[in-house]
Design a protein around this motif. Structure first.
Motif, short mmCIF file in Angstrom:
data_model
loop_
_atom_site.label_atom_id
_atom_site.label_comp_id
_atom_site.label_asym_id
_atom_site.label_seq_id
_atom_site.Cartn_x
_atom_site.Cartn_y
_atom_site.Cartn_z
N ARG A 20 -29.67 27.67 -21.21
CA ARG A 20 -29.38 27.01 -19.93
C ARG A 20 -28.84 28.04 -18.95
O ARG A 20 -27.92 28.81 -19.29
CB ARG A 20 -28.37 25.88 -20.12
N LEU A 22 -27.82 29.39 -14.79
CA LEU A 22 -27.54 29.24 -13.37
C LEU A 22 -28.37 30.31 -12.67
O LEU A 22 -28.27 31.49 -13.01
CB LEU A 22 -26.06 29.45 -13.08
N GLU A 50 -33.55 25.28 -19.64
CA GLU A 50 -32.92 24.43 -18.64
C GLU A 50 -32.27 25.33 -17.58
O GLU A 50 -31.88 26.46 -17.87
CB GLU A 50 -31.85 23.54 -19.28
N TYR A 51 -32.13 24.79 -16.36
CA TYR A 51 -31.57 25.61 -15.29
C TYR A 51 -30.99 24.73 -14.18
O TYR A 51 -31.33 23.56 -14.05
CB TYR A 51 -32.64 26.52 -14.68
N VAL A 52 -30.11 25.35 -13.40
CA VAL A 52 -29.68 24.81 -12.11
C VAL A 52 -29.82 25.96 -11.13
O VAL A 52 -29.35 27.07 -11.39
CB VAL A 52 -28.22 24.31 -12.16
N VAL A 54 -29.06 27.39 -7.30
CA VAL A 54 -28.09 27.11 -6.24
C VAL A 54 -28.07 28.20 -5.18
O VAL A 54 -28.57 29.30 -5.37
CB VAL A 54 -26.66 26.97 -6.82
N ARG A 71 -35.21 21.41 -5.61
CA ARG A 71 -34.22 21.54 -6.69
C ARG A 71 -33.03 22.41 -6.26
O ARG A 71 -32.04 22.52 -7.00
CB ARG A 71 -34.86 22.17 -7.92
N TYR A 73 -29.71 23.55 -4.90
CA TYR A 73 -28.42 22.98 -4.54
C TYR A 73 -27.79 23.80 -3.42
O TYR A 73 -27.75 25.03 -3.48
CB TYR A 73 -27.46 23.01 -5.73
N GLN A 78 -23.19 20.03 -1.95
CA GLN A 78 -23.41 19.43 -3.27
C GLN A 78 -22.62 20.19 -4.32
O GLN A 78 -23.17 20.98 -5.08
CB GLN A 78 -24.91 19.47 -3.62
N LEU A 80 -20.80 21.32 -7.70
CA LEU A 80 -21.15 21.14 -9.11
C LEU A 80 -19.89 21.21 -9.97
O LEU A 80 -19.02 22.06 -9.73
CB LEU A 80 -22.13 22.23 -9.55
N GLU A 82 -19.74 22.04 -13.22
CA GLU A 82 -20.21 22.67 -14.45
C GLU A 82 -20.06 24.18 -14.32
O GLU A 82 -20.17 24.73 -13.23
CB GLU A 82 -21.69 22.32 -14.68
#
Length: 331
Positions: A20, A22, A50-52, A54, A71, A73, A78, A80, A82
């Motif tokens: 996962r 960032l 998995e990823y976020v 930003v 996608r 952020y 917004q 986060l 996490e």
């Protein structure tokens, strides 16, 4: 295997070994930053990760044609709750260019730093820095191949956008044979070059025109006409109803004047915070100037953000430019 190839393999392993991520680029992202960040996202999807993704602030809406743009952020709007143990930073010339996104790093986070700026301070756990590359997107092309990722139209579009924008439409001196070879391959996956150029290089907002009209009234030549500068204040933005991104590209009007060696734009998007952009021809390395002022970039394109009154920031920049150009501001 040369050092560049080793670093590319290490970057590919970083993506393969974590689960996962960032993913982030620099504050005030341009086409290379946005295309590279979203290119990484597409690569991670293929690898089953998995990823976020930003950014500290807004990403210019003109890049909304890129896949996974929705996608992104905006941490200012917004937040986060996490933290992440694996981070991939693209196109960040130094650690400070990541902005407040650093608050999302877990203690001891592993960080992959992929960049092409010669001023990069190697802030990553793994660093893939290639100052010879025209764009971070050029480096990502090699990483994708090393990671065993398949190219398709979406990934090709992200990387092509980074190449196109950081070479000024394949016009700047960083346009190498390798850049053109990669671009040609990417077109083979269905990228429409005319459409990308229209969105990234040609189309402007009416708000940009209104900001430009204000800015041109401030245009001045200094340092025996070797330097041209332009200024936009926070009041200008408020009065014409424009946003920070509407001031993009103003510095080029300065640099393109015949006889000018350095073009400078002072953009105060919010009171007391001035974004300084610099473009050079041949005699001056503006990356050195930007670094002295807390920023970074390339020899012919660099910038920094300075807090203070517009007049104070301008004096600070003129002082550094006096030495770089070899002529004082008022001579």
């Amino acid at each position: 295997m040369n050092p560049n190839q080793v670093a590319v393999q290490e970057a590919a392993r970083f993506m393969q070994e974590h689960d996962r991520f960032l993913v982030l680029s620099h504050v005030s992202p341009d086409g290379d930053a946005t295309g590279s960040a979203l290119g990484v996202v597409l690569m991670l999807e293929q690898l089953g990760k998995e990823y976020v993704v930003v950014n500290e602030g807004e990403t210019p809406i003109k890049f909304n044609f890129l896949p996974r743009f929705d996608r992104l952020y905006n941490l200012r709007k917004q937040p986060l709750n996490e933290t992440f143990g694996a981070v991939i930073a693209v196109d960040c010339a130094d650690e400070s260019r990541m902005g407040d996104v650093r608050s999302l790093f877990a203690s001891g986070a592993a960080l992959l730093n992929i960049d092409h700026h010669p001023t990069n301070d190697h802030f990553g756990t793994v660093n893939l820095i290639r100052p010879d590359a025209a764009a971070t997107a050029e480096i990502l092309f090699d990483v994708a191949e090393a990671a065993g990722v398949s190219f398709d139209e979406e990934l090709a579009l992200c990387i092509y956008t980074g190449l196109l924008t950081d070479t000024g439409g394949f016009r700047y001196s960083n346009t190498s044979p390798r850049v053109m070879e990669i671009a040609a391959q990417l077109l083979g996956y269905g990228v429409k070059p005319g459409d990308v150029a229209e969105r990234c290089l040609e189309e402007i907002t009416f708000a940009h025109v209104k900001v430009l009209r204000r800015a041109l009234q401030t245009l001045q030549l200094s340092h025996q006409n070797l330097v041209a500068s332009i200024t936009v204040s926070a009041a200008d933005f408020a009065e014409v109803g424009a946003e920070r991104e509407d001031a993009g590209g103003l510095v080029n009007y300065c640099r393109n004047i015949e006889g000018v060696e350095v073009g400078v734009s002072f953009v105060e998007a919010e009171p007391g915070v001035v974004k300084v952009s610099m473009r050079a021809r041949d005699r001056v390395d503006v990356a050195v100037i930007a670094k002295q002022l807390g920023g970074g970039g390339h020899a012919k394109a660099a910038g920094c953000t300075i807090k203070g009154l517009l007049s104070e920031v301008q004096k600070k920049v003129w002082t550094v430019l006096d030495d770089a150009v070899g002529v004082k501001f008022d001579e």
